[in-house]
Design a protein around this motif. Structure first.
Motif, PDB file in Angstrom:
ATOM      1  N   GLY A 375       0.798  -1.222   0.000  1.00 23.64           N
ATOM      2  CA  GLY A 375       0.000   0.000   0.000  1.00 23.64           C
ATOM      3  C   GLY A 375       0.828   1.268   0.000  1.00 23.64           C
ATOM      4  N   ASP A 376       1.939   1.274   0.749  1.00 21.97           N
ATOM      5  CA  ASP A 376       2.829   2.432   0.864  1.00 21.97           C
ATOM      6  C   ASP A 376       2.031   3.698   1.142  1.00 21.97           C
ATOM      7  OD1 ASP A 376       5.102   3.945   0.935  1.00 21.97           O
ATOM      8  OD2 ASP A 376       5.466   3.908  -1.215  1.00 21.97           O
ATOM      9  N   PRO A 377       1.380   3.806   2.296  1.00 19.92           N
ATOM     10  CA  PRO A 377       0.491   4.959   2.552  1.00 19.92           C
ATOM     11  C   PRO A 377       1.215   6.292   2.615  1.00 19.92           C
ATOM     12  CG  PRO A 377       0.780   3.655   4.541  1.00 19.92           C
ATOM     13  CD  PRO A 377       1.416   2.879   3.440  1.00 19.92           C
ATOM     14  N   MET A 378       2.510   6.312   2.935  1.00 19.55           N
ATOM     15  CA  MET A 378       3.257   7.565   2.983  1.00 19.55           C
ATOM     16  C   MET A 378       4.108   7.789   1.734  1.00 19.55           C
ATOM     17  SD  MET A 378       2.179   8.716   5.827  1.00 19.55           S
ATOM     18  CE  MET A 378       3.188  10.173   5.931  1.00 19.55           C
ATOM     19  N   CYS A 379       3.981   6.913   0.739  1.00 14.90           N
ATOM     20  CA  CYS A 379       4.713   7.045  -0.532  1.00 14.90           C
ATOM     21  C   CYS A 379       6.218   7.192  -0.293  1.00 14.90           C
ATOM     22  CB  CYS A 379       4.184   8.225  -1.340  1.00 14.90           C
ATOM     23  SG  CYS A 379       2.695   7.853  -2.256  1.00 14.90           S
ATOM     24  N   VAL A 380       6.790   6.216   0.365  1.00 11.66           N
ATOM     25  CA  VAL A 380       8.226   6.225   0.608  1.00 11.66           C
ATOM     26  C   VAL A 380       9.003   6.073  -0.688  1.00 11.66           C
ATOM     27  CG1 VAL A 380      10.057   5.161   1.982  1.00 11.66           C
ATOM     28  CG2 VAL A 380       7.742   5.231   2.866  1.00 11.66           C
ATOM     29  N   LEU A 381       8.390   5.452  -1.688  1.00  9.92           N
ATOM     30  CA  LEU A 381       9.079   5.271  -2.960  1.00  9.92           C
ATOM     31  C   LEU A 381       9.370   6.595  -3.661  1.00  9.92           C
ATOM     32  CD1 LEU A 381       7.205   2.181  -4.440  1.00  9.92           C
ATOM     33  CD2 LEU A 381       9.462   2.241  -3.392  1.00  9.92           C
ATOM     34  N   LEU A 382       8.720   7.668  -3.252  1.00  9.24           N
ATOM     35  CA  LEU A 382       8.978   8.966  -3.865  1.00  9.24           C
ATOM     36  C   LEU A 382      10.196   9.670  -3.279  1.00  9.24           C
ATOM     37  CD1 LEU A 382       5.344  10.394  -4.196  1.00  9.24           C
ATOM     38  CD2 LEU A 382       6.730   9.244  -5.935  1.00  9.24           C
ATOM     39  N   MET A 383      10.779   9.123  -2.219  1.00  8.56           N
ATOM     40  CA  MET A 383      11.929   9.791  -1.618  1.00  8.56           C
ATOM     41  C   MET A 383      13.069   8.845  -1.281  1.00  8.56           C
ATOM     42  SD  MET A 383      10.544  10.559   2.253  1.00  8.56           S
ATOM     43  CE  MET A 383       9.911   9.250   3.293  1.00  8.56           C
ATOM     44  N   ILE A 384      12.881   7.540  -1.358  1.00  8.85           N
ATOM     45  CA  ILE A 384      13.947   6.618  -0.985  1.00  8.85           C
ATOM     46  C   ILE A 384      15.102   6.702  -1.963  1.00  8.85           C
ATOM     47  CG2 ILE A 384      12.981   4.659  -2.258  1.00  8.85           C
ATOM     48  CD1 ILE A 384      13.828   2.883   0.085  1.00  8.85           C
ATOM     49  N   ASP A 385      14.825   7.072  -3.212  1.00  6.14           N
ATOM     50  CA  ASP A 385      15.906   7.202  -4.185  1.00  6.14           C
ATOM     51  C   ASP A 385      16.815   8.381  -3.853  1.00  6.14           C
ATOM     52  OD1 ASP A 385      13.432   8.668  -4.943  1.00  6.14           O
ATOM     53  OD2 ASP A 385      14.749   9.520  -6.455  1.00  6.14           O
ATOM     54  N   PHE A 386      16.233   9.461  -3.326  1.00  5.55           N
ATOM     55  CA  PHE A 386      17.038  10.636  -2.982  1.00  5.55           C
ATOM     56  C   PHE A 386      18.030  10.314  -1.871  1.00  5.55           C
ATOM     57  CE2 PHE A 386      17.312  14.192   0.095  1.00  5.55           C
ATOM     58  CZ  PHE A 386      18.128  15.039  -0.640  1.00  5.55           C
ATOM     59  N   TYR A 387      17.557   9.662  -0.808  1.00  4.30           N
ATOM     60  CA  TYR A 387      18.455   9.339   0.300  1.00  4.30           C
ATOM     61  C   TYR A 387      19.469   8.263  -0.091  1.00  4.30           C
ATOM     62  CZ  TYR A 387      15.290  12.089   3.163  1.00  4.30           C
ATOM     63  OH  TYR A 387      14.534  13.113   3.682  1.00  4.30           O
ATOM     64  N   GLN A 412       7.679   4.496 -14.141  1.00  2.00           N
ATOM     65  CA  GLN A 412       6.602   5.453 -14.351  1.00  2.00           C
ATOM     66  C   GLN A 412       6.664   6.616 -13.371  1.00  2.00           C
ATOM     67  OE1 GLN A 412       2.747   3.619 -14.515  1.00  2.00           O
ATOM     68  NE2 GLN A 412       3.392   2.032 -15.949  1.00  2.00           N
ATOM     69  N   LEU A 413       7.481   6.501 -12.347  1.00  2.00           N
ATOM     70  CA  LEU A 413       7.695   7.600 -11.409  1.00  2.00           C
ATOM     71  C   LEU A 413       8.898   8.416 -11.882  1.00  2.00           C
ATOM     72  CD1 LEU A 413       7.254   5.666  -8.037  1.00  2.00           C
ATOM     73  CD2 LEU A 413       5.548   7.040  -9.236  1.00  2.00           C
ATOM     74  N   PRO A 414       8.762   9.719 -12.024  1.00  2.00           N
ATOM     75  CA  PRO A 414       9.902  10.516 -12.505  1.00  2.00           C
ATOM     76  C   PRO A 414      11.130  10.417 -11.620  1.00  2.00           C
ATOM     77  CG  PRO A 414       7.848  11.770 -12.626  1.00  2.00           C
ATOM     78  CD  PRO A 414       7.538  10.523 -11.871  1.00  2.00           C
ATOM     79  N   ASN A 415      10.941  10.246 -10.318  1.00  2.00           N
ATOM     80  CA  ASN A 415      12.113  10.196  -9.447  1.00  2.00           C
ATOM     81  C   ASN A 415      12.961   8.961  -9.720  1.00  2.00           C
ATOM     82  OD1 ASN A 415       9.824   8.786  -8.342  1.00  2.00           O
ATOM     83  ND2 ASN A 415      10.995   8.457  -6.476  1.00  2.00           N
ATOM     84  N   PHE A 416      12.350   7.797  -9.912  1.00  2.00           N
ATOM     85  CA  PHE A 416      13.122   6.598 -10.242  1.00  2.00           C
ATOM     86  C   PHE A 416      13.633   6.652 -11.678  1.00  2.00           C
ATOM     87  CE2 PHE A 416      11.733   4.569  -6.372  1.00  2.00           C
ATOM     88  CZ  PHE A 416      12.710   3.615  -6.144  1.00  2.00           C
ATOM     89  N   ALA A 417      12.883   7.274 -12.567  1.00  2.80           N
ATOM     90  CA  ALA A 417      13.308   7.338 -13.959  1.00  2.80           C
ATOM     91  C   ALA A 417      14.607   8.110 -14.119  1.00  2.80           C
ATOM     92  CB  ALA A 417      12.210   7.977 -14.806  1.00  2.80           C
ATOM     93  N   PHE A 418      14.866   9.089 -13.244  1.00  4.88           N
ATOM     94  CA  PHE A 418      16.092   9.878 -13.350  1.00  4.88           C
ATOM     95  C   PHE A 418      17.144   9.477 -12.311  1.00  4.88           C
ATOM     96  CE2 PHE A 418      13.092  12.548 -15.615  1.00  4.88           C
ATOM     97  CZ  PHE A 418      13.845  13.048 -16.651  1.00  4.88           C
ATOM     98  N   SER A 419      16.720   8.976 -11.162  1.00  3.39           N
ATOM     99  CA  SER A 419      17.690   8.643 -10.113  1.00  3.39           C
ATOM    100  C   SER A 419      18.432   7.349 -10.411  1.00  3.39           C
ATOM    101  CB  SER A 419      16.984   8.541  -8.752  1.00  3.39           C
ATOM    102  OG  SER A 419      16.442   9.786  -8.374  1.00  3.39           O
ATOM    103  N   VAL A 420      17.760   6.375 -11.003  1.00 12.83           N
ATOM    104  CA  VAL A 420      18.423   5.099 -11.289  1.00 12.83           C
ATOM    105  C   VAL A 420      19.548   5.265 -12.305  1.00 12.83           C
ATOM    106  CG1 VAL A 420      18.076   2.787 -12.228  1.00 12.83           C
ATOM    107  CG2 VAL A 420      16.447   3.719 -10.590  1.00 12.83           C
ATOM    108  N   PRO A 421      19.349   5.951 -13.447  1.00  6.16           N
ATOM    109  CA  PRO A 421      20.517   6.152 -14.339  1.00  6.16           C
ATOM    110  C   PRO A 421      21.615   6.979 -13.703  1.00  6.16           C
ATOM    111  CG  PRO A 421      18.611   7.396 -15.106  1.00  6.16           C
ATOM    112  CD  PRO A 421      18.116   6.465 -14.052  1.00  6.16           C
TER     113      PRO A 421
END
Length: 684
Positions: A375-387, A412-421
């Motif tokens: 469920g990820d109610p706090m959307c951790v996937l939107l910030m785990i890449d930054f840390y 499909q999330l812009p943060n993973f699309a740019f942080s992974v490369p």
């Protein structure tokens, strides 16, 4: 003649009794020296004690006959006689004569050999050694071989029967948490040194110290009050093989405190919340609300300390089976008692990240995500890449992308699309490898999200090239064609992660790939049209958990993109945007305001017209209303409400008519024709 010589002449001795049957060979067919060497090795070989952590049974051993290894009993003083007797018997057996030729298969020799095997097997069990199987392989080796077969490890990779740990620290389970990484002081020591951290700790230490039990989430302060029975507890709801479901619970005393807290919030006076915390210093929602008050007054240190107190109170109530390291413990966000745990972890990792402890913040991200990874109610996937990028955990981020892409569509999330490369680029530079894979992935991300480039360069204070600004692909049209949901995701990513792109190497690498993307667009690459169609179909609405993440993260670029219905409506800081399918285990008792017990707006309006109207007075005729309700029998709720409203209206009208008094005209003294004053009463 001695007895030993007599037995030697009779042929009863067996000097090879200690050697198994399969090692007894004919002296004519084998060399005597080789025979003696094999015998000595077998005699002096001593097996090392082995332990089987898997508790596996060999296939030859039946389940109805479990192997029981008895511990070695130490010899006592009164057992010396038995020990000496056993030693003398062993010495006699070693000096016995070998079996003569032709008597190996005799009944007497076979019986002796069976006795030797039974005694040897019992001796091995008493010494805690492994039991051998029929193939000559002990049970421990068979168990290890079976485990290696299940894991796909061959004998060559196992290293001669021993399992080699090929899993490195970067390849551990994604949601596993290490306790030492939850303490920001450990990371501060690695950055600034232990002496600086120790001086800072001694400076904040007060005179009156209160000793607290050590915890893993936070380090308790000396000035915190002693924690007792707070009324908060945790129970186990479901115990599954792969995960366990837990929940927090409030007892009756804690519920009454919660009701008082709600009344203090409605009073709009922070002092009432502070007074409540003086009586209940570890009330969760009270600490969260007061922390928000200190944050608005720009006292970030005190706000962070209050959040740490909430985590300290939570950890004191953890269930014995609740583990933060395994990543298998779950909390249902729909339950109102559990939502505060999510919010406190989110705010704590944000404050830790602002202090520069990115490795600690990443560990808290994994802990928060493990509570509800689906469920990820706090959307951790939107910030785990930054840390992960700031902590230089590039392997972790790349592994998460490869393992979760299939079922979570992280690209499909812009943060993973740019942080992974970007992580692949840094990792390739560290290993001095080619960056072709990172280049291809970044170009695909730029084609998929062209509206990200210009705001990112503007946030990094970088002026783009003339070829980029003049090209329509990255122009204003690409930003205007984006949906509102996509704009919110891009604004959130840029507002948080733009420092990762301000490095000179990263910016030069981005510039090179942007030029390559423009060349692919001019060549009319089919990927460009495919990405345009996907953008037009996807991102049609923003989920509620993403809104909740944007509100709690407090990133200005992202909050400015929120819809008006959220920016204008009140949001509770201790429970922002509760889910629509929330589960309430207990409800607040309904308490109507005094002066609103009449029930209808018309009656309140008429009562307000009365000269003796007081909003704090109760209903003017509660007895009459109760009598009408009793006469109606209470079977029809709508009829009761109608009768109640009519009764209140009639009572209000009756009071209005009884209290209406005509206004007397002003009294004027008039004179008659004779010049004498005449009273106004004479006109009557």
């Amino acid at each position: 003649m001695s007895s030993r010589a007599l037995r030697r002449l009779q042929g009863d001795g067996d000097i090879l009794s200690a050697v198994p049957v399969e090692l007894i060979v004919d002296s004519d067919s084998a060399d005597e020296a080789e025979f003696q060497e094999v015998k000595s090795k077998k005699k002096h070989k001593r097996r090392k004690p082995a332990f089987n952590p898997f508790e596996l049974l060999n296939e030859d051993v039946e389940e109805s006959e479990p192997i029981i290894v008895a511990p070695v009993k130490p010899a006592e003083a009164n057992d010396e006689v038995d020990v000496k007797q056993d030693k003398e018997n062993e010495d006699k057996q070693k000096n016995e004569n070998p079996v003569e030729e032709g008597e190996e298969n005799s009944p007497k020799a076979v019986t002796k050999k069976k006795k030797k095997k039974k005694k040897k097997k019992g001796k091995e069990n008493d010494n805690n050694t492994a039991v051998q199987t029929g193939d000559g392989e002990d049970e421990i080796d068979a168990g290890i071989r079976e485990v290696n077969r299940i894991l796909g490890i061959t004998d060559q990779t196992a290293g001669g029967g021993m399992v080699v740990d090929t899993i490195t620290s970067d390849m551990r389970a994604l949601l596993n948490v290490e306790h030492r990484n939850l303490n920001p002081d450990n990371e501060m020591r690695r950055i600034f040194g232990s002496r600086v951290v120790q001086q800072e700790t001694n400076r904040h230490r007060g005179r009156h110290r209160t000793f607290h039990r050590g915890t893993k989430l936070v380090q308790p302060r000396d000035n915190w009050p002693a924690i007792g029975r707070t009324g908060l507890s945790m129970s186990l709801l479901d115990n599954r093989p792969n995960c366990q479901m837990f929940t927090f619970e409030h007892n009756h005393q804690y519920q009454q405190t919660e009701f008082k807290f709600l009344e203090a919030v409605e009073s709009l006076n922070p002092q009432n919340i502070a007074n409540l915390l003086q009586m209940h210093p570890y009330h969760i929602n009270g600490l969260i609300q007061l922390s928000d008050v200190f944050k608005m007054s720009e006292d970030m240190q005190m706000a962070a300390e209050l959040v740490e107190r909430t985590l300290y109170a939570f950890e004191h109530t953890f269930h014995p089976s609740f583990s933060m390291t395994t990543g298998t413990c779950r909390l249902d966000y729909r339950r109102q008692e559990n939502r505060a745990m999510y919010l406190c972890l989110f705010r704590h990792l944000s404050s830790v990240g602002q202090r520069g402890c990115y490795r600690t913040a990443l560990e808290f991200c994994k802990l928060l995500l493990s509570l509800d990874p689906d469920g990820d109610p706090m959307c951790v996937l939107l910030m785990i890449d930054f840390y992960a990028l700031r902590a230089e955990q590039f392997s972790f981020l790349i592994r998460m992308y490869h393992e979760w892409e299939a079922h979570r569509n992280l690209t499909q999330l812009p943060n993973f699309a740019f942080s992974v490369p970007l992580a692949m680029f840094h990792l390739a530079n560290q290993n001095q490898e080619s960056t072709d894979a990172a280049d291809n992935l970044l170009q695909s991300s730029l084609i998929m999200f062209p509206g990200t480039l210009m705001p990112l360069l503007d946030k990094c204070s970088v002026s783009p090239d003339a070829a980029v600004t003049s090209h329509p692909f990255f122009g204003p049209a690409s930003q205007n064609s984006q949906t509102e949901a996509l704009k919110q995701l891009i604004a959130l990513y840029i507002g948080r992660s733009f420092p990762c792109w301000k490095e000179p190497d990263a910016m030069a690498w981005l510039e090179k790939n942007v030029k390559e993307v423009l060349a692919r667009v001019d060549r009319k690459d089919p990927l460009v049209e495919d990405a345009r169609q996907k953008r037009s179909i996807r991102y049609q609405g923003t989920p509620r958990n993403i809104f909740r993440h944007i509100i709690v993260s407090e990133i200005k670029d992202a909050t400015a993109a929120l819809p008006p219905e959220l920016t204008t409506s009140p949001i509770l800081s201790y429970d922002p945007l509760p889910p629509h399918d929330a589960v309430a285990t207990y409800d607040r008792p309904v308490r109507g305001r005094r002066g609103e017990q009449g029930g209808s707006s018309l009656s309140l309006f008429l009562r307000s017209l009365l000269p003796n109207y007081n909003p704090n007075d109760p209903d003017p005729a509660p007895a009459a209303v109760a009598a009408q309700e009793g006469a109606a029998g209470g079977d029809n709720p709508e009829g009761n409400n109608l009768r109640r409203g009519i009764g209140v209206l009639m009572d209000a009208m009756r009071d209005l008519l009884n209290n209406i008094q005509p206004v007397e005209p002003p009294v004027e003294n008039r004179q008659d024709e004779d010049g004498e004053e005449r009273d106004e009463e004479e006109w009557d």
